[in-house]
Design a protein around this motif. Structure first.
Motif, PDB file in Angstrom:
ATOM      1  N   UNK A  85      -7.022  -1.799   3.262  1.00 38.42           N
ATOM      2  CA  UNK A  85      -6.653  -0.541   3.903  1.00 38.42           C
ATOM      3  C   UNK A  85      -7.828   0.421   3.924  1.00 38.42           C
ATOM      4  N   UNK A  86      -8.750   0.260   2.974  1.00 35.45           N
ATOM      5  CA  UNK A  86      -9.912   1.153   2.884  1.00 35.45           C
ATOM      6  C   UNK A  86     -11.244   0.425   3.059  1.00 35.45           C
ATOM      7  N   UNK A  87     -11.304  -0.838   2.658  1.00 32.76           N
ATOM      8  CA  UNK A  87     -12.555  -1.587   2.683  1.00 32.76           C
ATOM      9  C   UNK A  87     -12.507  -2.719   3.706  1.00 32.76           C
ATOM     10  N   UNK A  88     -13.681  -3.067   4.220  1.00 30.44           N
ATOM     11  CA  UNK A  88     -13.791  -4.169   5.174  1.00 30.44           C
ATOM     12  C   UNK A  88     -14.577  -5.318   4.563  1.00 30.44           C
ATOM     13  N   UNK A 126       0.839  -1.207   0.000  1.00 27.38           N
ATOM     14  CA  UNK A 126       0.000   0.000   0.000  1.00 27.38           C
ATOM     15  C   UNK A 126       0.868   1.249   0.000  1.00 27.38           C
ATOM     16  N   UNK A 127       1.897   1.281   0.862  1.00 29.11           N
ATOM     17  CA  UNK A 127       2.766   2.453   0.946  1.00 29.11           C
ATOM     18  C   UNK A 127       3.500   2.662  -0.372  1.00 29.11           C
ATOM     19  N   UNK A 128       3.930   1.565  -0.997  1.00 33.87           N
ATOM     20  CA  UNK A 128       4.631   1.645  -2.280  1.00 33.87           C
ATOM     21  C   UNK A 128       3.755   2.314  -3.328  1.00 33.87           C
ATOM     22  N   UNK A 129       2.475   1.929  -3.375  1.00 32.89           N
ATOM     23  CA  UNK A 129       1.538   2.532  -4.334  1.00 32.89           C
ATOM     24  C   UNK A 129       1.259   3.983  -3.963  1.00 32.89           C
ATOM     25  N   UNK A 130       1.079   4.244  -2.685  1.00 34.99           N
ATOM     26  CA  UNK A 130       0.766   5.595  -2.222  1.00 34.99           C
ATOM     27  C   UNK A 130       1.868   6.581  -2.578  1.00 34.99           C
ATOM     28  N   UNK A 131       3.131   6.175  -2.411  1.00 28.10           N
ATOM     29  CA  UNK A 131       4.246   7.074  -2.683  1.00 28.10           C
ATOM     30  C   UNK A 131       4.363   7.427  -4.166  1.00 28.10           C
TER      31      UNK A 131
END
Length: 234
Positions: free
Chosen positions: A170-173, A86-91
């Motif tokens: 990270x966003x959905x449950x 997730x962090x890799x995509x976010x950056x």
């Protein structure tokens, strides 16, 4: 009332006592420093990541271990909370992940630089900081118990794809576990067919302009696996 000699003795004795305590605590902290910070894990990538962190003044917005600004989220446990993928995509593009909501600069890091930043944040997150940062007062699990899930059987039939567990949760449950930024996906398979879900994952903005859902960097196989999984959630 203390006499002058008594007051002097009291002052000097107190100064000596608390100075000794201060020196003892300082020595004790230094003695434990390498163990509690996992100094053996200070790799070249971690050190390079720290250089990138300082060069770009990330602490001007974020905090680490309680130090820094409070304009943006604390990142002490961000790798544990969000995950490496997730962090890799976010950056790559912070705005794309949260359209209109994130003001973080797009730094155009190389793949190597992103890996170094993540390595540094991962190392920070594993420092023994006596429970800092504190856990939320309301556990996420308590929310899950308040929302009965009908999807257990479906999850068993179709395993959750790795990419889904790395990015989407990270966003959905699902089944009460995951983020709450986006809608829960427990019954998404009964609302939309596979073709719609596939087109949605290819380009969310093309289906619903202005949506907060980012365009994720998924391969055809990864997207197909996620669509199969979501279609089973009915």
């Amino acid at each position: 009332m203390l006499s002058k000699s008594q007051a002097r003795a009291f002052f000097l004795g107190g100064t000596f006592l608390f100075s000794a305590i201060f020196v003892f605590l300082t020595i004790d902290s230094v003695r434990q420093n390498d163990t509690r910070t996992n100094a053996q894990n200070l790799t070249e990538d971690v050190l390079k990541g720290k250089e990138i962190w300082e060069k770009n003044n990330c602490m001007g917005c974020h905090t680490l271990l309680g130090e820094g600004a409070y304009y943006a989220p604390d990142l002490t446990k961000v790798v544990e909370r969000r995950g490496v993928s997730w962090i890799d995509v976010f950056l790559d593009d912070p705005q794309a992940m949260f359209p209109g909501e994130r003001k973080m600069v797009k730094y155009n890091f190389t793949k190597e630089e992103k890996g170094q930043v993540i390595a540094f944040l991962d190392w920070v997150g594993k420092i023994d900081a006596n429970g800092w940062p504190p856990k939320p007062n309301i556990p996420v699990d308590s929310i899950a118990t308040a929302v009965p899930s009908q999807t257990t059987a479906n999850v068993v039939k179709v395993a959750q794809p790795e990419k889904f567990s790395q990015l989407c949760v990270a966003c959905h449950a699902v089944g009460g576990k995951g983020g709450n930024v986006g809608p829960a996906l427990d019954h998404v398979g009964s609302k939309f067919d596979a073709d719609y879900l596939n087109r949605w994952l290819i380009d969310p903005q093309a289906i619903k302009p202005g949506t907060n859902m980012p365009k994720l960097p998924l391969s055809d196989t990864e997207r197909k696996d996620i669509v199969t999984y979501l279609s089973a959630l009915k």
